[in-house]
Design an enzyme around this catalytic site. Structure first.
Site, PDB file in Angstrom:
ATOM      1  N   GLU A 213       0.919  -0.646   0.018  1.00 35.61           N
ATOM      2  CA  GLU A 213       0.277   0.487   0.089  1.00 35.61           C
ATOM      3  C   GLU A 213       0.959   0.642   0.298  1.00 35.61           C
ATOM      4  O   GLU A 213       2.069   1.117   0.803  1.00 35.61           O
ATOM      5  CB  GLU A 213      -0.732  -0.013   0.786  1.00 35.61           C
ATOM      6  CG  GLU A 213      -1.695   0.849   1.502  1.00 35.61           C
ATOM      7  CD  GLU A 213      -2.769   1.382   2.440  1.00 35.61           C
ATOM      8  OE1 GLU A 213      -3.433   2.192   2.871  1.00 35.61           O
ATOM      9  OE2 GLU A 213      -1.985   0.589   3.275  1.00 35.61           O
ATOM     10  N   ARG A 433       5.701 -13.409   9.940  1.00 35.57           N
ATOM     11  CA  ARG A 433       5.998 -12.482  10.146  1.00 35.57           C
ATOM     12  C   ARG A 433       7.473 -12.215  10.444  1.00 35.57           C
ATOM     13  O   ARG A 433       8.141 -12.575  11.600  1.00 35.57           O
ATOM     14  CB  ARG A 433       5.158 -11.690  10.703  1.00 35.57           C
ATOM     15  CG  ARG A 433       5.206 -10.157  10.784  1.00 35.57           C
ATOM     16  CD  ARG A 433       4.319  -8.944  11.179  1.00 35.57           C
ATOM     17  NE  ARG A 433       4.627  -8.210  11.325  1.00 35.57           N
ATOM     18  CZ  ARG A 433       3.729  -6.988  11.513  1.00 35.57           C
ATOM     19  NH1 ARG A 433       2.454  -7.128  12.575  1.00 35.57           N
ATOM     20  NH2 ARG A 433       3.690  -5.478  12.122  1.00 35.57           N
ATOM     21  N   LYS A 443       3.362   0.869  11.268  1.00 38.18           N
ATOM     22  CA  LYS A 443       3.395   1.841  10.587  1.00 38.18           C
ATOM     23  C   LYS A 443       2.419   3.009  11.004  1.00 38.18           C
ATOM     24  O   LYS A 443       3.460   4.118  11.066  1.00 38.18           O
ATOM     25  CB  LYS A 443       2.293   1.651   8.540  1.00 38.18           C
ATOM     26  CG  LYS A 443       3.008   1.351   7.745  1.00 38.18           C
ATOM     27  CD  LYS A 443       1.928   1.647   6.687  1.00 38.18           C
ATOM     28  CE  LYS A 443       2.641   0.964   5.410  1.00 38.18           C
ATOM     29  NZ  LYS A 443       1.627   0.653   4.065  1.00 38.18           N
TER      30      LYS A 443
END
Length: 839
Positions: A213, A433, A443
């Site tokens: 994104e 992860r 973020k």
């Protein structure tokens, strides 16, 4: 950049090409890619390079191409030298093309004769002529047999061959070949983490995707996702799609899109061609209409908090059973962003009370009036990732969607959309992860640090962003190597940073030029009797890598040294001034505070450096010296792993940036931004800013993966301060009672004393507050290392191995009191200031 394809099973291996590329060590010019085959390309070639539409398949042509694509010293310093080098490159090709013993013997004798009064074939240092000939001889079975037996081979060519074989770049090239061979041999066992058996995978047909994104900068977790997707696309000779998931105009910026492309390029992923989810907005909208018409989606006006509570408790929304017509009407109002439409969201009608809460009627469309960066104000509502991702994956031909295990509960949701929209199936594979201690990858939290001014920006050396760790000195090759070492495992683990930086150290050590720096604070002027007048001499930039060239080192009767080193000096002891020779310390002057203010030394170049304990760095006083700021950093937070109920503001490290002013040798003035060097006895550094007329050069310390460099610096404690504290304690003890002098020990007694010291109990935490995690971890490491030492002794291991283990134990024990003292001081200060502390 050119990629040289090498057949690693070749009977006549192209050592000259691989050694040359290792010597140049410039991935921007050429890199080697090994193939587990005997030949590559046409005509049974063992090496291949394609550039500008032309394919080269001979060792000599590829060597010339690489040399001419890169400014270097290996191709001679003038046209005459280059011509001679070309002749010897041709001669190397003759060796490759010849199998007749008599013909080869003539060539060997000619080469031996040429080396009778020479160390190298052209000039006075290694050139491409030496590398090409070495490579041809290395691959020649007849030469190898003669070298091994010592028969029928001239002494000069044998001496020369062994000298070239001992070069660091040769070791590097052979190590890469061994690595390629090992990976082939043990792929089924050692690389089990990559043997994930991709369902339905067909060679040449696998398509993966990386869909960031554009709402922030890529961090190390994104790097893992991108590199794993590229790895499997390459393994199956497929392709990787880079797609921007631009479905939220509130967060997206063109700045982020550009930065993502740049960062992907850094890690070797081509992002020159990308796709966008926004390219499919019309299609996704039509699929949403299809869901509504089939009674599989509804427009909901329930408030956000109430909806969250209902989903949690498994309660159906009051809008769940609206008619298709009403849902279509409401969805149209959402599309037009009417006042009523803005109160709605579209939800998939999957389940009310499924145990997997991700399936409890998830929201798939929301209104957003902010204009989109690519579609402008055409749309007033946008699909959420959970709807857009499976649709676009299927439409773009993605065969395998690699997702982190945090999406595990949403995978059935992904499948539901594929099934209910009649889309082509996409296989999902989960992997763990990437998580690191003392590190934030959110973020939202990283943005908070930027907005609050606690870091300089997204490329701050304390940030886990790709550009942050790159700025701190991590090479992208090390990052790729480390991530691929982790594989596609699904095991959840919080990783230490040490292994990543250790991989980096192994890559930069052979190519980092050596320099010298002295701390400016209380630096000591040393007068050296017996030294010649101030003069500059040329010395290697790296003793083990001749290809890095030479540097100018100043020598003179007055030199500068670090205060910490001078405090350790003893009268009349013999020390070694590195890269100069031995000297006797004749006097050490100190002020009333114990600060060394001057030293008198007498040069003793006849001395044996092997017999001195202290090898000291120094700088001759002269106009060439350069001012430098040496930067070091700490973790941004004080807790290894943040829990959900933790308040970030309670975990902030008070001080995370440390600057040491210093002076460095004049060669530092010639460095460029991004250059990596080693300041001897201080560590590896990367140039962050070059020196100007009014500003010093700024260099950042690169962590080396060792325990000392990876420990949290929750309170800044310099080595000088630690030594001052120890000296004060020692003086206090001596005033109380003067113990008898202990006899000197050596040999076995010295080793026994060292082992006994390693067995001494370590100090313990006395508060205030609970014992910090860092101390707990350090104590655990001490215990584990102690067990290792005892086991090695029990097994009667090699003495050097035992010594290495004992030294590591002593190092750990040495750190413990320092960290305890520092953290206790911090705890006291934090406790006293708790009521007044405010962000």
């Amino acid at each position: 950049m050119a990629t040289v394809i090498v057949a690693q099973k070749a009977s006549n291996f192209p050592y000259g090409v691989t050694a040359l590329i290792a010597a140049l060590n410039n991935p921007a010019v050429a890199k080697v890619e090994y193939k587990n085959v005997a030949t590559v390309g046409e005509n049974n070639a063992v090496v291949s390079l394609t550039a500008n539409g032309t394919t080269l398949t001979t060792v000599s042509s590829i060597i010339r191409y690489v040399l001419r694509s890169h400014k270097n010293t290996l191709y001679g310093s003038d046209p005459a030298s280059a011509s001679l080098i070309d002749d010897f490159i041709d001669k190397s090709q003759d060796i490759v093309n010849t199998s007749d013993f008599k013909s080869l013997d003539i060539i060997f004798q000619q080469l031996n004769h040429h080396l009778t009064l020479r160390s190298f074939f052209v000039g006075y240092k290694i050139t491409a002529a030496d590398i090409a000939l070495w490579g041809a001889l290395k691959a020649n079975a007849i030469f190898s047999r003669q070298l091994k037996t010592g028969k029928d081979l001239g002494v000069y060519i044998g001496r020369w061959f062994n000298h070239i074989s001992a070069q660091a770049f040769v070791d590097a090239a052979l190590a890469e070949l061994a690595k390629a061979n090992d990976s082939t041999k043990v792929a089924k066992t050692d690389q089990g983490s990559f043997d994930i058996n991709l369902i339905g995978a067909e060679m040449g047909k696998v398509v993966t995707r990386f869909p960031p994104e554009p709402s922030g900068y890529l961090h190390i977790g994104h790097a893992k996702a991108a590199l794993l997707n590229k790895y499997f696309a390459d393994q199956y000779k497929g392709r990787l799609i880079v797609r921007f998931d631009d479905t939220n105009p509130s967060k997206e910026k063109v700045e982020y899109e550009h930065s993502i492309k740049e960062d992907l390029l850094l890690i070797g992923i081509d992002s020159s061609v990308v796709t966008y989810t926004s390219d499919y907005f019309d299609t996704i909208y039509n699929y949403a209409i299809q869901l509504i018409k089939e009674g599989k989606a509804y427009a909901d006006t329930t408030g956000q908090e109430q909806m969250r509570a209902e989903r949690m408790d498994g309660i159906a929304s009051q809008c769940r059973d609206l008619s298709v017509e009403e849902n279509l009407r409401r969805f149209e109002e959402m599309k037009n962003a009417t006042e009523f439409g803005q109160t709605c969201c579209l939800r998939a009608k999957i389940s009310v009370d499924n145990p997997n809460k991700a399936l409890r009627d998830p929201v798939i469309y929301r209104c957003n009036l902010i204009p989109h960066g690519r579609t402008g104000d055409k749309w007033k509502m946008y699909p959420l990732y959970d709807l857009a991702c499976p649709i676009v994956d299927s439409l773009e031909g993605v065969t395998h969607a690699l997702r982190t295990d945090e999406y595990h509960d949403r995978n059935p949701q992904y499948q539901w959309f594929l099934d209910n929209l009649g889309l082509r199936q996409v296989h999902i594979w989960e992997y763990s992860r990437l998580n690191f201690i003392y590190t934030l990858l959110s973020k939202r939290k990283l943005t908070w640090f930027v907005d609050q001014g606690r870091v300089s920006g997204w490329d701050d050396p304390r940030f886990p962003t790709i550009r942050g760790i790159h700025r701190r000195g991590l090479t992208m090759e090390a990052l790729k190597t480390y991530i691929l070492m982790q594989g596609a495992s699904t095991n959840y683990i919080t990783l230490e940073w040490d292994k990543l930086w250790a991989v980096n150290r192994k890559q930069i050590d052979p190519i980092a030029p050596r320099h010298t720096a002295v701390e400016a604070l209380n630096k000591v002027k040393v007068t050296v009797s017996g030294a010649d007048v101030y003069d500059l001499k040329e010395v290697p930039r790296h003793k083990k890598n001749e290809t890095l060239g030479n540097k100018q080192t100043a020598y003179g009767p007055t030199i500068w040294m670090d205060q910490a080193d001078c405090k350790e000096l003893e009268i009349n002891e013999e020390v070694t001034f590195m890269d100069w020779g031995n000297a006797f310390i004749r006097s050490v002057e100190k002020n009333s505070e114990g600060i060394v203010t001057g030293v008198q030394a007498e040069l003793h170049l006849e001395g044996d450096f092997k017999k001195t304990k202290k090898k000291l760095t120094w700088l001759a006083d002269g106009p060439e010296l350069v001012k430098v700021d040496l930067m070091d950093y700490d973790y941004l937070i004080t807790k290894k792993k943040i829990e959900e109920d933790d308040d970030l503001k309670d975990l902030l490290t008070p001080v995370t940036e440390f600057k040491t002013e210093g002076i460095a040798d004049g060669n530092v003035a010639d460095l460029n931004k991004g250059d990596i060097i080693q300041f001897e006895r201080k560590g590896y550094y990367i140039v962050d800013a070059v020196a100007t007329s009014d500003k010093p050069a700024r260099l950042i310390l690169i962590p080396d993966g060792k325990v000392a460099s990876m420990a949290s610096k929750a309170a800044p404690v310099s080595q000088t301060e630690v030594k001052d504290a120890k000296d004060a304690k020692k003086q206090k003890k001596e005033k109380g009672a003067a113990p008898a002098a202990a006899p000197a020990v050596s040999g076995k007694k010295a080793k026994a004393a060292a082992h006994a010291a390693a067995s001494k109990p370590a100090p313990s935490w006395t508060g205030p507050g609970p014992k910090p995690e860092e101390i707990v971890e350090l104590e655990a490491k001490i215990d584990a290392q102690g067990l290792k030492v005892r086991q090695l002794k029990t097994d009667k291991a090699d003495a050097d191995q035992v010594k290495e283990a004992v030294d590591e134990l002593l190092n750990l024990k040495k750190q413990l009191p320092i960290r305890i003292e520092a953290l206790q001081a911090l705890a006291v200060a934090a406790s006293a200031a708790a009521e007044n502390f405010s962000l």
